[in-house]
Design an enzyme around this catalytic site. Structure first.
Site, PDB file in Angstrom:
ATOM      1  N   VAL A   1     -12.732 -23.906  -2.832  1.00 52.78           N
ATOM      2  CA  VAL A   1     -13.919 -24.038  -1.986  1.00 52.78           C
ATOM      3  C   VAL A   1     -14.183 -22.722  -1.273  1.00 52.78           C
ATOM      4  CG1 VAL A   1     -13.748 -26.519  -1.552  1.00 52.78           C
ATOM      5  CG2 VAL A   1     -12.517 -24.931  -0.075  1.00 52.78           C
TER       6      VAL A   1
ATOM      7  N   ASP B   1       0.040  -7.533   1.533  1.00 56.80           N
ATOM      8  CA  ASP B   1       0.473  -6.139   1.641  1.00 56.80           C
ATOM      9  C   ASP B   1       1.998  -6.017   1.656  1.00 56.80           C
ATOM     10  OD1 ASP B   1       0.063  -3.410   1.708  1.00 56.80           O
ATOM     11  OD2 ASP B   1      -0.011  -3.311   3.895  1.00 56.80           O
TER      12      ASP B   1
ATOM     13  N   SER C   1       4.928   2.613   8.011  1.00 55.41           N
ATOM     14  CA  SER C   1       4.404   1.550   7.167  1.00 55.41           C
ATOM     15  C   SER C   1       5.488   1.002   6.252  1.00 55.41           C
ATOM     16  CB  SER C   1       3.249   2.104   6.320  1.00 55.41           C
ATOM     17  OG  SER C   1       2.428   1.084   5.861  1.00 55.41           O
TER      18      SER C   1
ATOM     19  N   HIS D   1       0.808  -1.220   0.000  1.00 50.31           N
ATOM     20  CA  HIS D   1       0.000   0.000   0.000  1.00 50.31           C
ATOM     21  C   HIS D   1       0.846   1.276   0.000  1.00 50.31           C
ATOM     22  CE1 HIS D   1       0.384  -0.071   4.518  1.00 50.31           C
ATOM     23  NE2 HIS D   1       0.376   1.236   4.342  1.00 50.31           N
TER      24      HIS D   1
END
Length: 516
Positions: free
Chosen positions: A313, A184, A256, A154
């Site tokens: 699934v 991420d 981050s 991000h």
């Protein structure tokens, strides 16, 4: 010379010495005190064995630093600041105080993740009334001497220009090698050599271990904070592979993509998210574990993308009510809501209502655990699944496919006019045969109304849901549902399992029968 000390006094002396020794040990060194004119003796404490253990513990404590300066000096040069620039077209009809990105859109989520401002500060601005040039700041770290570095997806997502600044102030242009939105993570590359780099830890940290977070909070430059590992295996709803390390080291905007280190200077995780009602650190931050980083980054470096195993699934957790409805002894495993057509699971005979309990002999705790395990395996791998099928355990062998990049979601909303509705007041549902509802495919029973105060509403039923099975048997009209409810009560069941199709896909819902 023989020295005799009264028993009461001896106990007091030992307690005082123990207190002093503990206090000093907390400062990074152990010490032992004896009364004046007493020769130090191991037997004074409790014999040679205890003295030896205390000596070993003292040596261990003396090896750990009082502070973290030596570790910081070792690892901080490998941590970088990552600055990105995005040139985004802006509609001329928007005013300055309007958000150009719709709430919930990828760009909106991108800028709302910490470390990436959305139209405020850090040099953001609009140019020419037609484009908005947006800059954002994050962190990262070198993992090799030739300039490969890790950061968050991000941070660099949709960036047209990426620049990194090293600890000594040098600025480089970086290239995005590959990204993985599901975890991420992103791999970037700076041209050059002999960059300082750090190593990803080989083992997971323990809860309570020291941790150092290094990054570029608020664009101020390299900053170090310290704390402990608060928890492991956290699921914060970011994706199907959530397995975060929770730390309490202060982590703020701009951290981050930065690393968190153990006391040996190895990276235990990558800072990716914080829980922050106020916008600043409140001591709850989340790191992507190093083993996940190793797996993802190795694939990004080799081929620029990540491929994952896929069995095909839809799965959901096995709750206590669902376990009761299926006759399971405990609420573990992953419940198959629906196998996807032509998927490896469907070809291997896995059916809706099956519970996958183990992969290659290793127990599956829950649906998230199954998703993580399969996601770490390469396509083409042969796996053995232990499956509970209609109360009986069986083993299924299948070959993993490749996880599709995008999942097609079916969002069917039928028109309910003209249907013969029927109430189930104790459930808080009004139902109609799907064959009588315009837009439905003719199978099951359509929910045409939901009492907001009823039992069904509490368990997530919504108008437009289609009930396909009740208690493991297909239903075609409301009377079929009533019959299954009555039979379940006669059998003494405490919950009844509904298989429901909605706009979000297929799922199982267990309704308790106490009030139904």
């Amino acid at each position: 010379m023989n020295l005799r000390v009264p028993t009461s006094r001896r106990v007091l002396s030992v307690r005082r010495m123990g207190l002093l020794a503990t206090t000093i040990a907390g400062l990074g060194a152990a010490a032992f005190f004896v009364a004046p004119n007493m020769a130090p003796s191991a037997s004074f404490f409790a014999g040679p064995a205890l003295a030896q253990n205390l000596s070993q513990e003292a040596q261990k404590l003396s090896q750990h630093p009082v502070g973290f300066a030596d570790i910081v000096a070792k690892v901080k040069p490998a941590v970088i600041s990552v600055r990105v620039k995005i040139d985004r077209p802006v509609s001329s009809s928007l005013s300055d105080d309007e958000d150009p990105f719709p709430p919930g859109s990828p760009m909106d989520r991108f800028f709302r993740r910490f470390g990436m401002p959305n139209g405020e500060g850090n040099g953001n601005g609009k140019g020419g009334g037609r484009h908005q040039v947006i800059t954002g700041q994050g962190s990262g770290f070198f993992i090799s001497a030739d300039g490969y570095a890790v950061t968050n997806n991000h941070v660099v997502q949709n960036a047209e220009n990426v620049q990194v600044t090293t600890d000594d102030g040098k600025v480089y242009t970086a290239k995005v090698i590959g990204t993985d939105p599901r975890t991420d993570l992103a791999l970037i590359k700076v041209d050059g050599k002999d960059f300082p780099y750090v190593k990803l830890a080989d083992s997971a940290p323990r809860v309570g271990d020291w941790v150092l977070a290094v990054g570029n909070p608020f664009g101020l430059g390299g900053t170090v904070t310290a704390g402990i590992v608060s928890a492991r295996g956290r699921d914060i709803g970011a994706g199907p592979y959530d397995d975060f390390i929770q730390i309490d080291a202060p982590v703020n905007k701009g951290n981050s993509g930065g690393p968190s280190f153990d006391v040996d200077g190895n990276v235990i995780g990558v800072n990716t998210a914080i829980f922050s009602p106020s916008g600043g650190s409140v001591g709850i931050a989340f790191d992507i574990p190093s083993d996940t980083v190793k797996n993802v980054i190795a694939q990004l470096r080799e081929k620029g993308s990540v491929t994952r195993g896929w069995i095909g699934v839809q799965i959901q957790p096995v709750t206590a009510d669902i376990a009761e409805g299926l006759g399971l002894k405990k609420a573990t495993g992953a419940l198959v809501s629906e196998p996807q057509p032509n998927s490896p699971a469907a070809k291997a005979g896995i059916e809706s209502g099956d519970v996958i309990t183990a992969v290659d002999g290793n127990a599956v705790e829950n649906a998230r655990d199954l998703a993580r395990r399969i996601g770490t395996m390469a396509p083409g791998t042969s796996v053995k699944l232990a499956v509970m099928h209609k109360g009986e355990e069986k083993t299924v062998t299948l070959t993993l496919g490749t996880l599709p990049n995008e999942k097609a979601a079916s969002n069917q909303e039928g028109q309910h006019g003209g249907a013969q509705d029927s109430d189930l007041p104790k459930l808080g549902l009004t139902l109609a045969p799907a064959s009588k509802v315009a837009g439905a495919d003719g199978n099951g029973v359509v929910v045409t109304a939901v009492d907001p105060e009823g039992l069904a509403a509490d368990h997530g039923f919504q108008v437009g849901d289609v009930i396909l099975d009740v208690g493991g048997k297909s239903v075609a009209n409301p009377s079929d549902v009533r019959k299954q409810l009555a039979d379940a009560r006669k059998e003494g069941k405490h919950a009844l399992l509904f298989r429901v199709k909605s706009g979000e896909g297929m799922r199982f819902v267990a309704l308790p029968l106490g009030n139904a």
